[in-house]
Design an enzyme around this catalytic site. Structure first.
Site, PDB file in Angstrom:
ATOM      1  N   CYS A 121       1.334  -1.489  -0.148  1.00  0.00           N
ATOM      2  CA  CYS A 121       0.264  -0.185   0.282  1.00  0.00           C
ATOM      3  C   CYS A 121       0.737   1.024   0.479  1.00  0.00           C
ATOM      4  O   CYS A 121       1.874   0.557   0.334  1.00  0.00           O
ATOM      5  CB  CYS A 121      -0.809   0.687   1.564  1.00  0.00           C
ATOM      6  SG  CYS A 121      -1.649  -1.102   1.402  1.00  0.00           S
ATOM      7  N   GLY A 169       0.661   0.304  -4.517  1.00  0.00           N
ATOM      8  CA  GLY A 169      -0.811  -0.748  -4.576  1.00  0.00           C
ATOM      9  C   GLY A 169      -1.796   0.126  -6.043  1.00  0.00           C
ATOM     10  O   GLY A 169      -1.967   1.530  -6.180  1.00  0.00           O
ATOM     11  N   ASN A 214      -0.022   1.176   5.247  1.00  0.00           N
ATOM     12  CA  ASN A 214       0.805   0.060   5.004  1.00  0.00           C
ATOM     13  C   ASN A 214       1.208  -0.931   6.081  1.00  0.00           C
ATOM     14  O   ASN A 214       2.268  -0.406   6.719  1.00  0.00           O
ATOM     15  CB  ASN A 214       1.232   1.609   4.495  1.00  0.00           C
ATOM     16  CG  ASN A 214       2.657   0.429   3.101  1.00  0.00           C
ATOM     17  OD1 ASN A 214       3.831   1.215   3.462  1.00  0.00           O
ATOM     18  ND2 ASN A 214       2.365  -0.376   3.215  1.00  0.00           N
ATOM     19  N   GLY A 215       1.391  -1.894   5.460  1.00  0.00           N
ATOM     20  CA  GLY A 215       2.027  -2.782   6.344  1.00  0.00           C
ATOM     21  C   GLY A 215       1.586  -4.150   7.051  1.00  0.00           C
ATOM     22  O   GLY A 215       0.557  -3.994   5.997  1.00  0.00           O
ATOM     23  N   CYS A 242      12.429  -2.145   6.250  1.00  0.00           N
ATOM     24  CA  CYS A 242      12.152  -3.753   4.612  1.00  0.00           C
ATOM     25  C   CYS A 242      13.605  -3.212   4.420  1.00  0.00           C
ATOM     26  O   CYS A 242      13.680  -2.151   3.167  1.00  0.00           O
ATOM     27  CB  CYS A 242      10.855  -3.703   4.631  1.00  0.00           C
ATOM     28  SG  CYS A 242      11.040  -3.797   1.903  1.00  0.00           S
ATOM     29  N   TYR A 261      14.090  -1.855  -4.038  1.00  0.00           N
ATOM     30  CA  TYR A 261      13.232  -2.253  -5.357  1.00  0.00           C
ATOM     31  C   TYR A 261      12.151  -1.585  -5.071  1.00  0.00           C
ATOM     32  O   TYR A 261      11.500  -0.883  -5.948  1.00  0.00           O
ATOM     33  CB  TYR A 261      12.864  -3.749  -5.320  1.00  0.00           C
ATOM     34  CG  TYR A 261      11.879  -4.303  -6.909  1.00  0.00           C
ATOM     35  CD1 TYR A 261      11.107  -4.292  -7.889  1.00  0.00           C
ATOM     36  CD2 TYR A 261      10.874  -4.818  -6.053  1.00  0.00           C
ATOM     37  CE1 TYR A 261      10.434  -4.260  -8.642  1.00  0.00           C
ATOM     38  CE2 TYR A 261       9.494  -4.744  -6.009  1.00  0.00           C
ATOM     39  CZ  TYR A 261       9.378  -5.001  -7.892  1.00  0.00           C
ATOM     40  OH  TYR A 261       7.974  -5.441  -8.324  1.00  0.00           O
ATOM     41  N   ASP A 265      16.618  -6.315 -10.390  1.00  0.00           N
ATOM     42  CA  ASP A 265      16.402  -6.267  -8.809  1.00  0.00           C
ATOM     43  C   ASP A 265      16.858  -7.484  -8.290  1.00  0.00           C
ATOM     44  O   ASP A 265      16.971  -7.728  -7.504  1.00  0.00           O
ATOM     45  CB  ASP A 265      15.885  -5.396  -8.477  1.00  0.00           C
ATOM     46  CG  ASP A 265      14.747  -5.019  -9.137  1.00  0.00           C
ATOM     47  OD1 ASP A 265      13.938  -6.103  -9.533  1.00  0.00           O
ATOM     48  OD2 ASP A 265      14.201  -4.214  -9.415  1.00  0.00           O
ATOM     49  N   CYS A 323       7.484 -13.083   2.765  1.00  0.00           N
ATOM     50  CA  CYS A 323       7.464 -11.561   3.565  1.00  0.00           C
ATOM     51  C   CYS A 323       6.188 -11.744   4.396  1.00  0.00           C
ATOM     52  O   CYS A 323       5.328 -12.501   3.958  1.00  0.00           O
ATOM     53  CB  CYS A 323       7.691 -10.838   2.588  1.00  0.00           C
ATOM     54  SG  CYS A 323       7.760  -9.181   3.761  1.00  0.00           S
ATOM     55  N   CYS A 353      15.654  -4.417   8.188  1.00  0.00           N
ATOM     56  CA  CYS A 353      15.236  -6.699   7.891  1.00  0.00           C
ATOM     57  C   CYS A 353      15.626  -7.142   6.735  1.00  0.00           C
ATOM     58  O   CYS A 353      15.354  -6.308   5.476  1.00  0.00           O
ATOM     59  CB  CYS A 353      12.971  -6.388   7.837  1.00  0.00           C
ATOM     60  SG  CYS A 353      12.357  -8.027   7.547  1.00  0.00           S
ATOM     61  N   CYS A 365      13.935 -11.716   4.022  1.00  0.00           N
ATOM     62  CA  CYS A 365      13.880 -12.928   3.115  1.00  0.00           C
ATOM     63  C   CYS A 365      14.914 -13.436   2.304  1.00  0.00           C
ATOM     64  O   CYS A 365      14.666 -14.035   1.553  1.00  0.00           O
ATOM     65  CB  CYS A 365      12.940 -11.795   1.172  1.00  0.00           C
ATOM     66  SG  CYS A 365      13.347 -10.192   1.346  1.00  0.00           S
TER      67      CYS A 365
HETATM   68 FE1  SF4 Z   1      11.675  -6.410   3.155  1.00  0.00          FE
HETATM   69 FE2  SF4 Z   1      11.689  -8.881   3.135  1.00  0.00          FE
HETATM   70 FE3  SF4 Z   1      11.831  -7.920   5.287  1.00  0.00          FE
HETATM   71 FE4  SF4 Z   1       9.757  -7.894   4.297  1.00  0.00          FE
HETATM   72  S1  SF4 Z   1      11.032 -10.089   4.566  1.00  0.00           S
HETATM   73  S2  SF4 Z   1      10.195  -7.161   5.321  1.00  0.00           S
HETATM   74  S3  SF4 Z   1      10.155  -8.239   1.631  1.00  0.00           S
HETATM   75  S4  SF4 Z   1      12.943  -7.224   3.739  1.00  0.00           S
END
Ligand code: SF4
Length: 483
Positions: A17, A44, A118-119, A255, A261, A365, A401, A452, A455
């Site tokens: 979002c 989005g 958003n989230g 993130c 990306y 990417d 994710c 984070c 992934c």
């Molecule tokens: Fe971003 Fe990957 Fe963490 Fe999801 S898991 S918040 S896509 S870094």
């Protein structure tokens, strides 16, 4: 992926979002919100909405589709007031249904409350039980509606809406960057991990705007002031914005994929312009996986900055080898079977003049399922390339994710199923190289603990409940260990 044209036209990972807010007496706030969400459209495309407050109440218009499909002059003219929030959505929690469009509007004893989120929360089931126990039946299947009801319930017990938000935040686990409007206030808040971005801008020196990305602030003529911090609540009601912090200590985990990306290249996060960061990713990649070649081409649009960086560092000429159909958007028109089979060709056309007889480096990417990249390699070869070297400006995407990005199950992620050599064979490339995690962090030039990286690493900074994790971890560990 729900339909063929979507697969052809859209990237393999999609944002959840975009959120926007503005407090600006005397301005056409609905129009500012429209241009705000228009700038955030990449985040989005399923639904769009705007809620406007005039001091007496809150009016909202929302619907399915792009901002330009939902809003015309008459819809914007009908939304009068001095505070607005806007939202566009791609579903991660809840289906693509009109009832899930945002802003979510809730009536309370103290007035109307509308919010855009958003989230993605990881404890939505627990919160749903709390809301239902209070006798409220949610009308949508989104976690965002639960935040709205919880805030409304708390507001009944305290004086101000910001107090209510501060009471709710410790109960929410997961990613949430939110803009909220009441009859006379704009409130913006961000989870203690700060997973999704949210920034403040100054408008005409006296008003304020808030947006998921700074590109939306630029579009409405707002000057970037600062990011809202992890765990912070900011209130706009006419004077200087007031800042509060929730009781949960902040543990920033932005993130990394916003850097790689998702966010627009002209946006800034942590003070860095993403175009420049992505260019450095390409430069790092050229150092880690050098190759003798004649031309470096991007997979448009998002591969552009990293491809420029790769060409700069490798001194291989940069070229445009894939032309994107600029007007392809999400559509609700189903393509016929023959068009479905054309797949990525509906989105990209190879430029024979750049590719024929050349050793080509193609920079992308990320690879998710790999089907799009496979078609791209084939298309470049068919256009006459003698060698195709694929370079990816991030490590393999190997874990789903849970914080607001729509990802397939783990068993469908190429990076989870295959070794690098297996992936190379699957894609049909002559060579394949992924930027290392160290190289990525070097390009971003910020400490690892600010991000984070789940992934890539499988280390989820916000613990994910077992049942939720199991829903996307169907790939057997035994199969993984055979990699
Ligand atoms: Fe971003 Fe990957 Fe963490 Fe999801 S898991 S918040 S896509 S870094």
């Amino acid at each position: 992926m729900r339909d063929g044209i979507e697969m052809a036209a859209m990237p393999e990972l999609r944002e959840a979002c975009g959120a926007f807010g503005v407090y600006a007496p005397g301005e056409d706030v609905a129009r500012l919100a429209f241009f705000g969400i228009f700038a955030l459209q990449h985040r989005g495309q399923e639904s769009a909405g705007i809620a406007v407050a005039d001091g007496q109440g809150v009016a909202c218009h929302k619907g399915m589709g792009l901002a330009t499909q939902v809003f015309g002059e008459s819809e914007l003219r009908a939304l009068r007031g001095h505070i607005a929030i806007g939202h566009n959505r791609y579903s991660t929690t809840g289906s693509s249904l009109p009832c899930n469009a945002q802003p979510i509007v809730v009536q309370t004893a103290k007035g109307t409350l509308a919010l855009g989120h958003n989230g993605n929360l990881v404890n939505a089931d627990e919160l749903d039980a709390v809301v239902r126990h209070a006798g409220i039946i949610p009308t949508s299947s989104t976690d965002s509606e639960l935040i709205a009801h919880l805030a409304a319930m708390e507001w009944d017990q305290c004086d101000t809406v910001e107090e209510a938000v501060l009471r709710v935040m410790p109960r929410l686990r997961g990613a949430y960057s939110v803009t909220l409007v009441t009859n006379d206030k704009l409130v913006a808040f961000r989870d203690p991990w700060g997973v999704r971005p949210l920034s403040i801008g100054a408008l005409n020196g006296k008003h304020h705007a808030v947006a998921s990305e700074t590109c939306a602030l630029n579009v409405v003529g707002a000057q970037f002031v600062r990011e809202i911090e992890a765990g912070e609540v900011v209130v706009f009601d006419g004077g200087e914005p007031r800042s509060h912090f929730c009781s949960v200590p902040a543990k920033p985990a932005m993130c990394m994929f916003e850097f790689v990306y998702f966010a627009r290249p002209d946006s800034q996060i942590y003070g860095k312009t993403l175009h420049m960061v992505r260019r450095r990713m390409g430069q790092q990649l050229a150092g880690e996986y050098p190759v003798q070649a004649d031309v470096v081409i991007p997979v448009p649009d998002t591969g552009w900055p990293a491809a420029i960086g790769f060409a700069e560092a490798s001194r291989i000429p940069f070229g445009e080898g894939l032309i994107k159909n600029r007007y392809i958007h999400r559509t609700f028109i189903q393509p016929e079977q023959r068009m479905r089979e054309l797949g990525v060709r509906m989105k990209l056309t190879p430029l024979r003049e750049t590719l024929s007889g050349k050793r080509v480096v193609v920079v992308e990417d990320t690879i998710v399922r790999g089907t799009t990249s496979q078609q791209i390699v084939r298309m470049i070869r068919e256009a006459g390339a003698v060698e195709v070297h694929m370079r990816i400006s991030a490590p393999p995407y190997a874990y789903p994710c849970f914080y607001g990005i729509d990802t397939p199950e783990r068993r469908d992620l190429l990076g989870a199923r295959m070794s690098i050599e297996e992936m190379r064979q699957f894609l049909g490339a002559d060579t394949l190289g992924f930027l290392s995690l160290g190289g990525l962090l070097k390009a971003v030039n910020l400490p690892k603990d600010k991000f984070c990286l789940a992934c890539f690493t499988g280390q989820y900074r916000i613990p994910v409940p077992k049942a939720m994790k199991a829903s996307k971890f169907l790939l057997e560990e035994a199969a993984l260990s055979r990699r």
